[in-house]
Design a protein around this motif. Structure first.
Motif, short mmCIF file in Angstrom:
data_model
loop_
_atom_site.label_atom_id
_atom_site.label_comp_id
_atom_site.label_asym_id
_atom_site.label_seq_id
_atom_site.Cartn_x
_atom_site.Cartn_y
_atom_site.Cartn_z
N GLU A 8 0.84 -1.20 0.00
CA GLU A 8 0.00 0.00 0.00
C GLU A 8 0.88 1.25 0.00
O GLU A 8 2.00 1.25 0.49
N ALA A 9 0.34 2.34 -0.58
CA ALA A 9 1.10 3.60 -0.68
C ALA A 9 1.48 4.12 0.70
O ALA A 9 2.60 4.55 0.92
N VAL A 10 0.53 4.08 1.62
CA VAL A 10 0.79 4.48 3.00
C VAL A 10 0.70 3.22 3.84
O VAL A 10 -0.30 2.50 3.80
N GLU A 11 1.77 2.98 4.61
CA GLU A 11 1.78 1.76 5.42
C GLU A 11 0.66 1.78 6.44
O GLU A 11 0.50 2.77 7.16
N THR A 48 2.76 -0.79 10.95
CA THR A 48 3.74 0.03 11.66
C THR A 48 3.89 -0.42 13.11
O THR A 48 5.00 -0.54 13.62
#
Length: 174
Positions: A156-159, A164
């Motif tokens: 995905e573009a943003v984790e 995290t």
């Protein structure tokens, strides 16, 4: 000769069901859990594992148990803070309990996803989960959490947040 010691009080018995009776009740609750909205099945990708439990799994359990215990302790402590205010107490105690439940659900789902990834026999996983349907636990978030724990690269573009958090747990051990 009579004893000078007063008779011991009869032992009090708890009114709370325990043992097999409580186990049956817990199983009934587990059986009624709804499936996850978007259940996942993890493709097997076993990593070489020795006899020891991987450190990241131990850290995962420690991390979530600490948070679960903190929320449960908060729920208990609220009686002293808001015991005289039903509206405030009910709001705060349910916040704490549902947060504890969410952590527990994520923890179980992440462990179940790990075992699926290790190609554990499906019947054995169902037995360990005490549920006929592992999809009750293995959610998208649980798989993302596992990916973070195991160092998988997010597509995905943003984790995702749970990826995290999983990376943090694997790195710092808690």
């Amino acid at each position: 000769m009579t004893s000078t010691h007063p008779r011991k009080r009869p032992q009090r018995r708890s009114e709370i069901p325990h043992g097999p009776q409580q186990d049956t009740g817990l199983q009934q609750i587990r059986d009624t859990l709804p499936p996850a909205p978007a259940p996942c099945t993890v493709e097997p990708a076993p990593r070489r594992v020795g006899e020891e439990v991987p450190g990241e799994l131990l850290a995962l359990v420690t991390h979530h148990c600490r948070r679960i215990n903190a929320y449960l302790a908060r729920a208990q402590h609220l009686q002293t803070l808001h015991g005289d205010d039903m509206k405030q107490w009910q709001r705060m105690v349910l916040y704490a309990l549902t947060d504890a439940l969410a952590h527990n659900h994520l923890l179980v789902g992440t462990l179940a996803a790990y075992l699926q990834r290790q190609d554990l026999d499906a019947d054995l996983l169902r037995r360990y989960l005490q549920s006929p349907d592992p999809d009750r636990y293995i959610t998208r978030e649980a798989v993302q959490h596992l990916d973070g724990l195991t160092g998988a690269v997010s597509e995905e573009a943003v984790e995702p947040v749970w990826t995290t958090v999983g990376r943090y747990i694997a790195r710092d051990g808690s």
